[in-house]
Scaffold this motif. Structure first.
Motif, PDB file in Angstrom:
ATOM      1  N   GLY A  21       0.976 -21.481 -39.232  1.00  0.00           N
ATOM      2  CA  GLY A  21       1.243 -22.035 -37.910  1.00  0.00           C
ATOM      3  C   GLY A  21       0.870 -21.084 -36.790  1.00  0.00           C
ATOM      4  O   GLY A  21       0.372 -19.977 -37.017  1.00  0.00           O
ATOM      5  N   GLU A  22       1.135 -21.526 -35.561  1.00  0.00           N
ATOM      6  CA  GLU A  22       0.810 -20.724 -34.385  1.00  0.00           C
ATOM      7  C   GLU A  22       1.739 -21.114 -33.239  1.00  0.00           C
ATOM      8  O   GLU A  22       2.504 -22.079 -33.338  1.00  0.00           O
ATOM      9  CB  GLU A  22      -0.649 -20.918 -33.982  1.00  0.00           C
ATOM     10  N   GLY A  23       1.677 -20.345 -32.170  1.00  0.00           N
ATOM     11  CA  GLY A  23       2.496 -20.638 -31.006  1.00  0.00           C
ATOM     12  C   GLY A  23       3.519 -19.550 -30.746  1.00  0.00           C
ATOM     13  O   GLY A  23       3.534 -18.504 -31.401  1.00  0.00           O
ATOM     14  N   ASP A  24       4.387 -19.800 -29.754  1.00  0.00           N
ATOM     15  CA  ASP A  24       5.328 -18.767 -29.333  1.00  0.00           C
ATOM     16  C   ASP A  24       6.760 -19.024 -29.812  1.00  0.00           C
ATOM     17  O   ASP A  24       7.701 -18.418 -29.335  1.00  0.00           O
ATOM     18  CB  ASP A  24       5.312 -18.605 -27.810  1.00  0.00           C
ATOM     19  N   ARG A  25       6.922 -19.952 -30.781  1.00  0.00           N
ATOM     20  CA  ARG A  25       8.213 -20.153 -31.449  1.00  0.00           C
ATOM     21  C   ARG A  25       8.103 -19.569 -32.848  1.00  0.00           C
ATOM     22  O   ARG A  25       7.397 -20.094 -33.699  1.00  0.00           O
ATOM     23  CB  ARG A  25       8.580 -21.634 -31.524  1.00  0.00           C
ATOM     24  N   LEU A  26       8.792 -18.457 -33.069  1.00  0.00           N
ATOM     25  CA  LEU A  26       8.682 -17.745 -34.344  1.00  0.00           C
ATOM     26  C   LEU A  26       9.835 -18.110 -35.262  1.00  0.00           C
ATOM     27  O   LEU A  26      11.000 -18.056 -34.872  1.00  0.00           O
ATOM     28  CB  LEU A  26       8.685 -16.237 -34.112  1.00  0.00           C
ATOM     29  N   ALA A  27       9.511 -18.473 -36.500  1.00  0.00           N
ATOM     30  CA  ALA A  27      10.495 -18.566 -37.578  1.00  0.00           C
ATOM     31  C   ALA A  27      10.246 -17.370 -38.489  1.00  0.00           C
ATOM     32  O   ALA A  27       9.193 -17.288 -39.136  1.00  0.00           O
ATOM     33  CB  ALA A  27      10.359 -19.870 -38.344  1.00  0.00           C
ATOM     34  N   LEU A  28      11.177 -16.431 -38.501  1.00  0.00           N
ATOM     35  CA  LEU A  28      11.044 -15.208 -39.283  1.00  0.00           C
ATOM     36  C   LEU A  28      11.913 -15.334 -40.524  1.00  0.00           C
ATOM     37  O   LEU A  28      13.138 -15.453 -40.425  1.00  0.00           O
ATOM     38  CB  LEU A  28      11.464 -14.002 -38.447  1.00  0.00           C
ATOM     39  N   SER A  91       5.536  -9.818 -32.664  1.00  0.00           N
ATOM     40  CA  SER A  91       5.061 -11.204 -32.635  1.00  0.00           C
ATOM     41  C   SER A  91       4.775 -11.690 -31.220  1.00  0.00           C
ATOM     42  O   SER A  91       3.956 -12.593 -31.032  1.00  0.00           O
ATOM     43  CB  SER A  91       6.114 -12.122 -33.274  1.00  0.00           C
ATOM     44  N   GLY A  92       5.475 -11.126 -30.241  1.00  0.00           N
ATOM     45  CA  GLY A  92       5.332 -11.598 -28.876  1.00  0.00           C
ATOM     46  C   GLY A  92       5.905 -12.978 -28.640  1.00  0.00           C
ATOM     47  O   GLY A  92       5.676 -13.587 -27.584  1.00  0.00           O
ATOM     48  N   ALA A  93       6.684 -13.497 -29.596  1.00  0.00           N
ATOM     49  CA  ALA A  93       7.219 -14.854 -29.487  1.00  0.00           C
ATOM     50  C   ALA A  93       8.298 -14.947 -28.418  1.00  0.00           C
ATOM     51  O   ALA A  93       8.996 -13.975 -28.127  1.00  0.00           O
ATOM     52  CB  ALA A  93       7.776 -15.295 -30.838  1.00  0.00           C
ATOM     53  N   LYS A  94       8.442 -16.141 -27.858  1.00  0.00           N
ATOM     54  CA  LYS A  94       9.429 -16.368 -26.796  1.00  0.00           C
ATOM     55  C   LYS A  94      10.746 -16.913 -27.325  1.00  0.00           C
ATOM     56  O   LYS A  94      11.773 -16.817 -26.648  1.00  0.00           O
ATOM     57  CB  LYS A  94       8.850 -17.331 -25.754  1.00  0.00           C
ATOM     58  N   SER A  95      10.730 -17.518 -28.500  1.00  0.00           N
ATOM     59  CA  SER A  95      11.977 -17.978 -29.102  1.00  0.00           C
ATOM     60  C   SER A  95      11.940 -17.654 -30.589  1.00  0.00           C
ATOM     61  O   SER A  95      10.884 -17.748 -31.228  1.00  0.00           O
ATOM     62  CB  SER A  95      12.207 -19.470 -28.865  1.00  0.00           C
ATOM     63  N   ASN A 114      25.257  -8.475 -34.091  1.00  0.00           N
ATOM     64  CA  ASN A 114      25.030  -7.351 -33.190  1.00  0.00           C
ATOM     65  C   ASN A 114      24.134  -7.703 -32.005  1.00  0.00           C
ATOM     66  O   ASN A 114      23.882  -6.842 -31.149  1.00  0.00           O
ATOM     67  CB  ASN A 114      24.452  -6.172 -33.980  1.00  0.00           C
ATOM     68  N   ARG A 115      23.629  -8.926 -31.987  1.00  0.00           N
ATOM     69  CA  ARG A 115      22.814  -9.421 -30.869  1.00  0.00           C
ATOM     70  C   ARG A 115      21.669  -8.462 -30.546  1.00  0.00           C
ATOM     71  O   ARG A 115      21.411  -8.131 -29.383  1.00  0.00           O
ATOM     72  CB  ARG A 115      23.694  -9.658 -29.643  1.00  0.00           C
ATOM     73  N   VAL A 116      20.977  -8.059 -31.610  1.00  0.00           N
ATOM     74  CA  VAL A 116      19.877  -7.102 -31.449  1.00  0.00           C
ATOM     75  C   VAL A 116      18.753  -7.710 -30.622  1.00  0.00           C
ATOM     76  O   VAL A 116      18.145  -7.029 -29.789  1.00  0.00           O
ATOM     77  CB  VAL A 116      19.365  -6.652 -32.830  1.00  0.00           C
ATOM     78  N   ARG A 117      18.463  -8.984 -30.859  1.00  0.00           N
ATOM     79  CA  ARG A 117      17.527  -9.761 -30.045  1.00  0.00           C
ATOM     80  C   ARG A 117      18.099 -11.174 -29.915  1.00  0.00           C
ATOM     81  O   ARG A 117      18.791 -11.649 -30.811  1.00  0.00           O
ATOM     82  CB  ARG A 117      16.127  -9.833 -30.687  1.00  0.00           C
ATOM     83  N   PRO A 118      17.791 -11.871 -28.811  1.00  0.00           N
ATOM     84  CA  PRO A 118      18.271 -13.251 -28.672  1.00  0.00           C
ATOM     85  C   PRO A 118      17.681 -14.142 -29.765  1.00  0.00           C
ATOM     86  O   PRO A 118      16.501 -14.042 -30.091  1.00  0.00           O
ATOM     87  CB  PRO A 118      17.765 -13.666 -27.291  1.00  0.00           C
ATOM     88  N   LEU A 119      18.515 -15.013 -30.318  1.00  0.00           N
ATOM     89  CA  LEU A 119      18.089 -15.945 -31.356  1.00  0.00           C
ATOM     90  C   LEU A 119      18.356 -17.371 -30.911  1.00  0.00           C
ATOM     91  O   LEU A 119      19.402 -17.665 -30.324  1.00  0.00           O
ATOM     92  CB  LEU A 119      18.839 -15.683 -32.668  1.00  0.00           C
ATOM     93  N   GLU A 120      17.420 -18.261 -31.213  1.00  0.00           N
ATOM     94  CA  GLU A 120      17.611 -19.679 -30.936  1.00  0.00           C
ATOM     95  C   GLU A 120      18.446 -20.332 -32.037  1.00  0.00           C
ATOM     96  O   GLU A 120      19.358 -21.117 -31.772  1.00  0.00           O
ATOM     97  CB  GLU A 120      16.257 -20.379 -30.820  1.00  0.00           C
TER      98      GLU A 120
END
Length: 290
Positions: A21-28, A91-95, A114-120
């Motif tokens: 896939g592609e885009g700025d919504r990352l599923a890690l 990744s540079g992803a926005k969400s 720990n809220r290391v990064r914001p998560l959707e």
């Protein structure tokens, strides 16, 4: 849907990452023990079709990711969360939607708390919240017995030898023996996991996750603020390593919690039952949150 393997430089490591896939919504997607990025092979196409850019890395110490540090302290949960943050930043992803199974879910719990990064969104598969696991290991004799291997892994050298002897026979048995429906654990799948575990330094790195957790703890010991991120737990009820009672009390640590229990499915839930897991994932991820 094409899945390609990339090399991602992050936090001083060269991560092997399967991408779709592609885009700025990352599923890690974070795998567990003794798995690898290959464990998400059934979910990558689904998530990509839903509009996510999906990354499934070999985590620190595993598979084709290098280097594989020798020291136990390199596998402290704090360091593992740094890897996740660095991958997200790269990744540079926005969400970000974080999906974890087994040890990968343990890291995901700590990362979200720990809220290391914001998560959707947060998706957890077959691992309890760390606070519940710690309590159960102290009070639940049945769970303590099931967790014997965690204590065995504290020994020096012997666990590595036992896991990789005879071309990784113990690794093969871990998957094939625990699975209820064994159809997705064909010889070529077992070969892949056995080969990954036998890479130089891999088995030591994989087991060092357990050694660091028992000896060093770090942020794995809390305190545990309530997770505000909407969270889905998918749990195979026939898990031989983790009792279903470990779900009890999770709502004390998660504000917006959904639990889906799968009867007659083992610990290897997303690999064993993708025909059930994937529709659950698709429905929950697509549903609007208030």
């Amino acid at each position: 849907m094409t899945v390609a393997t990339r090399r991602i430089a992050a936090n001083g490591f060269d991560f092997a990452v399967d991408e779709a896939g592609e885009g700025d919504r990352l599923a890690l997607c974070l795998h567990g023990f003794p798995e690898s990025r290959f464990s998400w092979r059934y979910q990558l196409p689904l998530l990509a079709e839903m509009g996510y850019r999906v990354w499934a890395p070999d985590l620190r110490g595993y598979g084709e990711t290098e280097p594989k540090p020798r020291e136990v302290s390199a596998y402290l949960i704090d360091r593992l969360m740094e890897d996740v943050a660095a991958l997200i930043d790269a990744s540079g992803a926005k969400s970000i939607t974080l999906i974890g199974h087994d040890w990968g879910a343990g890291v995901a719990w700590a990362f979200a708390a720990n809220r290391v990064r914001p998560l959707e969104r947060l998706v957890i598969m077959n691992v309890p919240h760390p606070a519940i696991m710690a309590t159960q290991l102290r009070r639940n004799w049945a769970q303590l017995t099931k967790s014997w291997y965690m204590f065995f892994f504290q020994l020096p050298g012997l666990p590595e030898w036992g896991a990789t002897a005879n071309d990784g026979r113990a690794i093969r048995r871990a998957f094939h023996g625990m699975a209820i429906d064994k159809s997705n654990f064909t010889p070529d799948v077992l070969d892949r996991y056995a080969a990954d575990a036998q890479r130089p330094g891999a088995m030591r790195g994989m087991i060092n996750w357990y050694r660091a957790a028992f000896r060093l703890g770090g942020k794995l010991r809390g305190p545990w603020p309530v997770i505000e991120t909407p969270t889905l737990m998918i749990w195979g009820e026939a898990d031989a390593a983790l009792g279903v009672e470990l779900l009890d009390g999770t709502d004390a640590y998660v504000r917006d919690l959904t639990i889906r229990r799968l009867p007659n499915v083992s610990h290897w839930v997303q690999q064993e039952a993708p025909q059930t897991v994937n529709p659950i994932l698709a429905e929950w991820l697509a549903a609007p949150r208030v």
